[in-house]
Design a protein around this motif. Structure first.
Motif, PDB file in Angstrom:
ATOM      1  N   GLN A  69     -21.541  12.737  40.386  1.00 55.71           N
ATOM      2  CA  GLN A  69     -20.524  13.123  39.417  1.00 55.71           C
ATOM      3  C   GLN A  69     -20.777  14.565  38.974  1.00 55.71           C
ATOM      4  O   GLN A  69     -21.876  15.085  39.158  1.00 55.71           O
ATOM      5  CB  GLN A  69     -20.506  12.159  38.233  1.00 55.71           C
ATOM      6  N   PRO A  70     -19.762  15.230  38.409  1.00 54.32           N
ATOM      7  CA  PRO A  70     -19.948  16.628  38.013  1.00 54.32           C
ATOM      8  C   PRO A  70     -21.139  16.779  37.062  1.00 54.32           C
ATOM      9  O   PRO A  70     -21.334  15.942  36.186  1.00 54.32           O
ATOM     10  CB  PRO A  70     -18.643  16.966  37.296  1.00 54.32           C
ATOM     11  N   ILE A  71     -21.936  17.838  37.263  1.00 55.56           N
ATOM     12  CA  ILE A  71     -23.112  17.987  36.393  1.00 55.56           C
ATOM     13  C   ILE A  71     -22.770  18.700  35.096  1.00 55.56           C
ATOM     14  O   ILE A  71     -23.526  18.660  34.141  1.00 55.56           O
ATOM     15  CB  ILE A  71     -24.276  18.718  37.096  1.00 55.56           C
ATOM     16  N   PHE A  72     -21.610  19.370  35.073  1.00 58.47           N
ATOM     17  CA  PHE A  72     -21.210  20.054  33.836  1.00 58.47           C
ATOM     18  C   PHE A  72     -20.026  19.332  33.197  1.00 58.47           C
ATOM     19  O   PHE A  72     -19.191  18.795  33.917  1.00 58.47           O
ATOM     20  CB  PHE A  72     -20.827  21.502  34.132  1.00 58.47           C
ATOM     21  N   PRO A  73     -19.892  19.403  31.864  1.00 59.42           N
ATOM     22  CA  PRO A  73     -20.839  19.928  30.884  1.00 59.42           C
ATOM     23  C   PRO A  73     -22.155  19.145  30.912  1.00 59.42           C
ATOM     24  O   PRO A  73     -22.158  17.962  31.233  1.00 59.42           O
ATOM     25  CB  PRO A  73     -20.131  19.714  29.549  1.00 59.42           C
ATOM     26  N   LEU A 120     -17.429  20.641  37.371  1.00 53.69           N
ATOM     27  CA  LEU A 120     -17.120  20.549  35.936  1.00 53.69           C
ATOM     28  C   LEU A 120     -16.128  19.412  35.726  1.00 53.69           C
ATOM     29  O   LEU A 120     -15.124  19.324  36.422  1.00 53.69           O
ATOM     30  CB  LEU A 120     -16.525  21.871  35.439  1.00 53.69           C
ATOM     31  N   ASP A 121     -16.432  18.546  34.756  1.00 52.49           N
ATOM     32  CA  ASP A 121     -15.529  17.458  34.430  1.00 52.49           C
ATOM     33  C   ASP A 121     -14.564  17.942  33.350  1.00 52.49           C
ATOM     34  O   ASP A 121     -14.925  18.006  32.174  1.00 52.49           O
ATOM     35  CB  ASP A 121     -16.352  16.261  33.936  1.00 52.49           C
ATOM     36  N   PHE A 122     -13.351  18.274  33.764  1.00 52.17           N
ATOM     37  CA  PHE A 122     -12.408  18.869  32.800  1.00 52.17           C
ATOM     38  C   PHE A 122     -12.039  17.893  31.683  1.00 52.17           C
ATOM     39  O   PHE A 122     -11.716  18.306  30.572  1.00 52.17           O
ATOM     40  CB  PHE A 122     -11.146  19.370  33.515  1.00 52.17           C
ATOM     41  N   ASN A 123     -12.121  16.597  31.962  1.00 54.67           N
ATOM     42  CA  ASN A 123     -11.810  15.617  30.913  1.00 54.67           C
ATOM     43  C   ASN A 123     -12.774  15.709  29.748  1.00 54.67           C
ATOM     44  O   ASN A 123     -12.475  15.267  28.651  1.00 54.67           O
ATOM     45  CB  ASN A 123     -11.839  14.196  31.474  1.00 54.67           C
ATOM     46  N   LEU A 124     -13.967  16.247  30.008  1.00 58.47           N
ATOM     47  CA  LEU A 124     -14.953  16.361  28.935  1.00 58.47           C
ATOM     48  C   LEU A 124     -14.872  17.717  28.250  1.00 58.47           C
ATOM     49  O   LEU A 124     -15.507  17.945  27.232  1.00 58.47           O
ATOM     50  CB  LEU A 124     -16.370  16.132  29.489  1.00 58.47           C
ATOM     51  N   VAL A 125     -14.100  18.647  28.820  1.00 60.30           N
ATOM     52  CA  VAL A 125     -13.937  19.963  28.183  1.00 60.30           C
ATOM     53  C   VAL A 125     -13.042  19.794  26.967  1.00 60.30           C
ATOM     54  O   VAL A 125     -12.027  19.098  27.024  1.00 60.30           O
ATOM     55  CB  VAL A 125     -13.317  20.961  29.173  1.00 60.30           C
TER      56      VAL A 125
END
Lengths: 413, 190
Positions: free
Chosen positions: A2-6, A81-86
């Motif tokens: 899964q994306p490591i960022f954030p 980057l997981d944009f849903n968490l931005v």
């Protein structure tokens, strides 16, 4: 993967990782540093923007916005980057519009915005220091007066986590490219204005800026070409991690636990019923919300802004099949604390509708409603919200809250 | 501190030499913009949050109020959310960002010889007028920023880069408000 960022620690309450404060301080340092070297500590330079003489504000701001935007959506496209968490600031349209105009008035009268007044003050510009003191006064005054228009401020034009992609129904990459074009057009226009009103010789401007413009356009095109990951792709990324959770039945919670949670004031329980609307109208759990599987993605932005600290989602179908698909979708979209009603609504009715003569069991295929109802009473059946004390609730508790911090910073912004 | 006169002394450590540097020009706006964009991107990438200024100010003020008049906090709905009960209003990302920005601005000013006590204003206004308008402007800006749930940093810049619809609407309104009034207050700046 899964994306490591954030980064994980930044999703949790800061007190769990005090070092995260230092990271924010470093970010703030470079924020202040760049504002100062761009000339934002000087009110004359800032105000000149509004007389078309020196469009530094426009250039710095929009260059920063499009640079960050292209990098954010490229990172999201390639899956780091997981944009849903931005944190996307929520849209409160009318307070934003009125507040925006007031800010503009304050800008031209005072010569700064809050961020620029910080660097002005720290380079000992007296007007910057006084603006900052005025700003602290304004912040105080707001806290004291917002109660008089509290409901307007909270709900007027409230649209939640709303992006330009949602507004225009365009793919992310297309919006990114359009914003880049708009910025480039504004830069071109700004340079013309500087030439006319500011009497500047634009032929001496660095040629490198054309290369920069090209890089932004290429970046935006790459975002279009790669595309943003779909829910299915996101699930594929996390499936190895999350499939055992399903097979070990760690997230299928018994009707008893769901009922106890519904009554728990410390929890914000959101029941999502993914059955066909006809089944939902016949009977559903008290407070459950009907949403079709294929429309789940529309709901995601709304679910992402529920208070992260104590929200529990329970998805349900007649048995577990569709509910499991819903669980996979929501989990893939980075929504935490999602659970499945064990055995579905049928199991709920077997547990709680034994004494209700209007509800009688009938044979049914898998994941179909296995009860007949004398009327479509929805949640007005006793079994929709049974009294926990009347039933012996025996279950193994499985809900483990993943506590997360609210990205908006509580009182917002 | 305000002059750039050459300093003649023989001592090796000379504070004035460190502090008083020739004033350097600002970086090119596009270069500044790219740097700011990278800082903003890294903030989002690492922490999920963008940048902000008025939110931190809000929390500093709430912190002072919490220390002085805790009872008042618990009676005021907006402050309640920030500092009600044992909540620490300073426990938020916006506070270290604000303090960092102050230090970063100071460092940039010192390194580039732009740290001096001065008042920037248009040629036609007195210092007194400039400071009064700075205070009024600051108060208005911050009031509007809290109403809009963020200022040029938290909303226009950060929300703009994350493509928030509300942030873009608000950004247009900031420019509309400033351009709309600019003509009428032109004596302040020209």
């Amino acid at each position: 993967m899964q994306p490591i960022f954030p980064l994980q620690p930044f999703l949790l309450p800061f007190s769990q990782n005090p070092w995260t404060y230092a990271v924010f301080a470093v970010i703030g340092f470079f924020f202040g540093y760049v504002l100062e070297i761009s000339g934002f500590g000087n009110s004359k330079k800032l105000a000149a923007q509004f007389y078309f003489k020196d469009l530094t504000v426009l250039k710095v701001m929009f260059t920063a916005i499009v640079t960050a935007m292209v990098l954010i959506f490229l990172s999201s496209a390639i899956g780091i980057l997981d944009f849903n968490l931005v944190y996307v600031p929520e849209t409160h349209l009318w307070p934003g519009i009125v507040g925006g105009v007031i800010m503009g008035v304050g800008f031209i009268i005072g010569g700064f915005c809050p961020g620029t007044s910080l660097v002005s003050a720290s380079t000992l510009k007296v007007d910057g220091i006084v603006f900052l003191i005025g700003a602290l006064f304004g912040v105080w005054a707001f806290g004291e007066t917002v109660q008089y228009y509290w409901s307007w401020w909270n709900s007027s034009g409230y649209l939640g986590r709303l992006t330009l992609m949602d507004v225009f129904h365009l793919p992310t990459g297309v919006v990114v490219l359009l914003v880049v074009f708009m910025a480039l057009f504004m830069f071109w226009g700004g340079e013309q204005l500087e030439r006319i009103f500011g009497k500047r010789d634009m032929s001496r401007e660095p040629r490198l800026r054309f290369a920069g413009a090209g890089a932004l356009v290429l970046g935006a095109l790459a975002v279009i070409l790669i595309g943003q990951p779909t829910t299915a792709q996101k699930w594929a990324q996390i499936a190895p991690l999350k499939e055992p959770v399903l097979t070990n039945r760690e997230v299928q919670i018994a009707p008893g636990e769901v009922l106890t949670s519904m009554a728990d004031d410390a929890l914000n329980v959101i029941l999502l019923d993914v059955r066909p609307e006809t089944d939902y109208n016949l009977f559903h759990l008290y407070g459950a919300r009907n949403v079709q599987l294929e429309q789940l993605d529309i709901l995601v932005p709304e679910l992402l802004r529920e208070p992260p600290a104590n929200t529990v989602y329970v998805v349900m179908s007649n048995d577990e099949q569709d509910a499991t698909l819903a669980w996979m979708s929501l989990t893939a979209e980075s929504i935490s604390n999602v659970y499945i009603l064990e055995g579905g609504v049928n199991n709920w009715l077997r547990t709680f509708a034994k004494d209700e003569p209007a509800i009688t069991p009938v044979p049914a295929a898998s994941d179909r409603l296995a009860f007949r109802f004398s009327a479509a009473l929805g949640q007005r059946y006793d079994a929709a919200n049974p009294d926990a004390l009347e039933h012996q609730l025996i279950y193994t508790p499985k809900i483990k809250l993943e506590r997360k911090r609210s990205p908006s910073g509580g009182g917002c912004g | 501190m305000t002059s750039i006169s050459p300093v003649k002394t023989n001592s090796k450590f000379n504070l004035r030499k460190i502090l008083v540097r020739p004033e350097k020009p600002y970086v090119h706006p596009y270069a500044g913009g790219v740097m700011l964009g990278i800082v903003l991107f890294l903030a989002f990438l690492i922490t999920r949050n963008g940048l902000g200024a008025s939110g931190g100010m809000n929390r500093l003020v709430a912190g002072v109020e919490d220390a002085l008049v805790p009872g008042h906090i618990d009676r005021t709905p907006y402050l309640l959310k920030l500092a009600g009960g044992s909540l620490n209003p300073l426990d938020d990302w916006s506070v270290p960002v604000l303090l960092g920005a102050l230090v970063g601005g100071a460092a940039a000013g010192l390194l580039n010889g732009r740290t001096k006590i001065e008042i920037n204003k248009g040629p036609q206004v007195s210092n007194r007028t400039r400071l009064i308008t700075a205070f009024i402007g600051g108060a208005l800006f911050a009031y509007g920023a809290r109403m809009a749930r963020g200022c040029t940093s938290g909303q226009a810049l950060s929300g703009g880069a994350a493509l928030s619809a509300g942030s873009w609407a608000l950004m247009m309104c900031i420019f509309a408000g400033a351009y709309g009034l600019a003509y009428f207050v032109r004596k302040l700046w020209n």
